[in-house]
Write a protein that holds these residues in place. Structure first.
Motif, short mmCIF file in Angstrom:
data_model
loop_
_atom_site.label_atom_id
_atom_site.label_comp_id
_atom_site.label_asym_id
_atom_site.label_seq_id
_atom_site.Cartn_x
_atom_site.Cartn_y
_atom_site.Cartn_z
N LEU A 384 -5.19 10.37 -7.73
CA LEU A 384 -4.15 9.40 -7.40
C LEU A 384 -4.03 9.23 -5.89
O LEU A 384 -3.95 8.11 -5.37
N CYS A 385 -4.01 10.35 -5.15
CA CYS A 385 -3.86 10.28 -3.70
C CYS A 385 -5.06 9.61 -3.05
O CYS A 385 -4.92 8.78 -2.13
N VAL A 386 -6.26 9.93 -3.50
CA VAL A 386 -7.47 9.35 -2.91
C VAL A 386 -7.53 7.84 -3.17
O VAL A 386 -7.78 7.04 -2.26
N ARG A 387 -7.29 7.45 -4.40
CA ARG A 387 -7.40 6.04 -4.75
C ARG A 387 -6.28 5.20 -4.13
O ARG A 387 -6.51 4.07 -3.68
N SER A 388 -5.06 5.74 -4.11
CA SER A 388 -3.96 4.97 -3.52
C SER A 388 -4.12 4.84 -2.01
O SER A 388 -3.74 3.82 -1.43
N ARG A 389 -4.72 5.85 -1.37
CA ARG A 389 -4.91 5.79 0.08
C ARG A 389 -5.96 4.74 0.46
O ARG A 389 -5.85 4.09 1.51
N ALA A 390 -6.96 4.56 -0.38
CA ALA A 390 -8.04 3.62 -0.07
C ALA A 390 -7.78 2.22 -0.58
O ALA A 390 -8.55 1.30 -0.27
#
Length: 674
Positions: A384-390
């Motif tokens: 979730l954190c990786v995808r939302s950040r990108a």
């Protein structure tokens, strides 16, 4: 200007007809889609059903109000016959009386609406000279009165169903199951002739009061019954689990349909009479169209006649479908069996006929495969954190102030089926004694030297986050360092344990992020939001591997020197609350990895073929116990609320736990506690 006049004229002529047909279309839509929402967890389906549910009553009430004016026109007096059909539409479909659990609490409002709308329909009918005036047609009057009676009964049935679902029973509440009625008089000869699916469904009905006592009660009187012979009784927790799954579907009927109001002797008689009355009114209208009074209808608009005919056809079809459904329903079969167990010879003779009809259409198999979604939602913190950040969409959502809602909805993983391994683990955990502090200390999970003593004493949301981070890191290390190695024959189930640990960890975080109402009342999402902010704002990474490698490096540093690690996270000084949770998860992950190393060393020194699966089993056991605890502490209203969206795995666990806590039922179901 000419176009506006054309549109106005068209609306004056066809607007009311279109709205009446829209009301019928909405009812057909609800009749079709209501069955899907008991076993499909889909946002798109919920949006369509909600729109149809909200439009149903609004459209009927709006048209009924306008009929009081339109039916006064001499050439449109036939529209007064539409008023009873609108009452019928306000009565709703048998498969859907409420969209949300809160709708059941509004039964008094629906009762008031019933009185007002019946008065409005009576006013519309009374003002039509074609029905009760000087130019009245006897056949049209008979058809109108008949359909009006059907409409009032159907609407009253809906109000009664809402009242039954929305109010708690009253009486002398007794928590001792030994004082409640348990009847073992169901004929063994009858149950032995049933196929497996029908047998489980019948047991689900016979033991339904236990489920209602958990989610609707406490009930002042519990009526439970079953076969007396051991050959036809349920055996073991696996069969109990199947019964609990079917009871989710039955509880959906209790809270969101007319099942309990319809499947009584009065309700079944009303269903038969309303179907016959609708068919009789349709015959009367056809006689009016084809008989000697046909010329009198020529003065009315052909469009109004056609719309009236469509309304009759729709009413006949829906009522016939409701009657067939009621006759073939498992509720009717269970009603006959219960009364037959009390000595009714008529019910004992009718029950086999009902089962035979159900077997012809394979009704039990249909209910079995569609009792609930049989899936668990998934959400991984790292992904979730990786995808939302990108994602640029997340930036837009952040600018609009809906970042949390968007990230939770968009980046939740697809639901996974509840695997047999997960089911067996949960049933084993429910039978076993829960771990206390001594059990955790014996496994090294409560050590002050690791800085983990606060985890066991913290709130549920912190424990979920710490264990989720630890599980993610442990599985990242395990998949990278352990699984590529050749496994011994006895360790072939390691991949299954990895899948169980991953699915339970992601499911618990999904509940915390997406469905916090399914957690205990004092649980909060604040820690989850703080940790997400810490990872997305302060740490540097571009892929999931980068973030996991950074967290694992921090875990290794904590294991080497817990008080002053060589490597620190960037959020230490800017987000202390999130740092505390991440530090706890990394410390726990370091311990689990070290524990796995020790286990592998002992296995290799003793030449044990089992491999090192003890750490994985411990992680799975912790998650299973946490899930059982959450299922037990979740409020009854939250369990009932989720039944409208495909059901929840937590609810099945809560039902099984309710049965297992009863010593008498555990003995009856041949379940031995560990």
């Amino acid at each position: 200007m000419a176009a506006a006049e054309v549109l106005t004229a068209a609306w004056e002529e066809w607007g009311l007809r279109a709205l009446v047909l829209l009301s019928l279309t909405v009812q057909v839509t609800l009749h079709i889609l209501a069955e899907f929402r008991r076993h499909v967890d889909s946002g798109a389906l919920r949006a369509v059903v909600w729109s149809a549910y909200m439009a149903a009553d609004a459209t009927a009430v709006y048209v009924l109000g306008h009929l009081s004016v339109a039916s006064r026109s001499p050439e449109r007096e036939l529209t007064a016959l539409w008023a009873p059909f609108l009452l019928l539409h306000l009565g709703g479909q048998d498969k859907m009386t409420a969209y949300a659990i809160e709708d059941n609490q509004l039964w008094l409002r629906h009762l008031q609406t019933l009185v007002v709308q019946v008065a409005a329909a009576a006013y519309v009918v009374y003002g039509s000279s074609a029905i009760v005036g000087a130019r009245r047609l006897p056949l049209l009057l008979a058809a109108t009165v008949t359909m009006s009676a059907v409409g009032v009964v159907k609407y009253g049935e809906r109000v009664w169903a809402l009242r039954r679902a929305g109010t708690s029973p009253t009486g002398n509440y007794s928590s001792d199951i030994g004082k409640r009625r348990f009847n073992l008089a169901v004929p063994d000869s009858f149950i032995s002739r049933l196929d497996p699916a029908e047998t489980y469904l019948l047991h689900a009905h016979l033991l339904l009061d236990m489920a209602k006592d958990r989610f609707k009660g406490p009930l002042p009187r519990l009526y439970l019954c079953g076969p007396g012979s051991q050959e036809t009784q349920l055996h073991g927790e696996e069969e109990l689990y199947k019964v609990a799954e079917l009871q989710l579907s039955l509880l959906h009927d209790v809270f969101y349909t007319k099942a309990e109001a319809t499947h009584t002797w009065c309700g079944l008689c009303a269903r038969v009479l309303s179907s016959l009355a609708t068919a009789a009114a349709f015959v009367l209208f056809n006689a009016l169209l084809l008989g000697a009074h046909r010329r009198k209808l020529e003065g009315y608009s052909r469009g109004d006649v056609a719309v009236t005919y469509v309304l009759f056809v729709g009413a006949v079809v829906l009522e016939a479908a409701s009657l067939v459904r009621a006759v073939l329903s498992s509720w009717t079969c269970a009603l006959l069996v219960k009364h037959g167990s009390e000595g009714s010879a008529v019910c004992n003779s009718l029950a086999p006929a009902a089962v035979y009809l159900r077997r012809l259409v394979r009704a039990a198999e249909w209910r079995w495969w569609r009792c609930w979604s049989r899936s668990m939602g998934q959400l991984g913190l790292v992904q979730l954190c990786v995808r939302s950040r990108a994602s640029r969409y997340s930036r837009v959502a952040r600018w609009m102030g809906v970042e949390d809602w968007w990230n939770t909805m968009a980046y939740s993983g697809p639901s996974v089926p509840v695997s047999p391994d997960v089911r067996k683990l949960l049933l084993k955990s429910l039978k076993a004694r829960p771990w206390d502090r001594e059990q955790f200390e014996s496994r090294g999970l409560y050590g002050r030297e690791l800085g983990l003593d606060w985890v066991a004493e913290s709130k549920l949301e912190a424990r979920i986050l710490v264990w989720h981070v630890a599980t993610e890191l442990y599985l990242y290390w395990f998949n990278k360092d352990q699984l590529p190695l050749p496994l011994p024959a006895a360790g072939a189930g390691v991949a299954d344990l990895v899948e169980v640990a991953q699915s339970l960890s992601s499911y618990m975080l999904f509940l915390l992020a997406s469905r916090p109402h399914m957690l205990p009342p004092d649980a909060s999402r604040n820690d989850y939001l703080v940790v997400c902010y810490a990872l997305t704002t302060h740490e540097r990474y571009s892929t999931a591997d980068d973030l996991l490698s950074s967290l694992q490096r921090f875990a290794d540093a904590l294991w080497a020197n817990n008080s002053a690690p060589e490597y620190e996270l960037r959020c230490k000084n800017t987000n202390r609350r999130g740092y505390k949770v991440l530090r706890g998860g990394c410390s726990l992950a370091a311990f689990l990895i070290h524990h796995q190393h020790q286990e592998d060393s002992s296995s290799s020194s003793s030449s044990s073929p089992a491999g090192g699966t003890g750490t994985l089993e411990m992680i799975c056991r912790v998650w299973a116990q946490m899930l059982c605890c959450v299922a037990d502490e979740c409020s009854a209203n939250s369990h009932a609320k989720q039944l409208s969206g495909g059901g929840e795995f937590l609810t099945v666990v809560a039902l099984v736990a309710k049965f297992m806590r009863s010593k008498r039922l555990s003995w009856h179901l041949h379940i031995e506690s560990q």
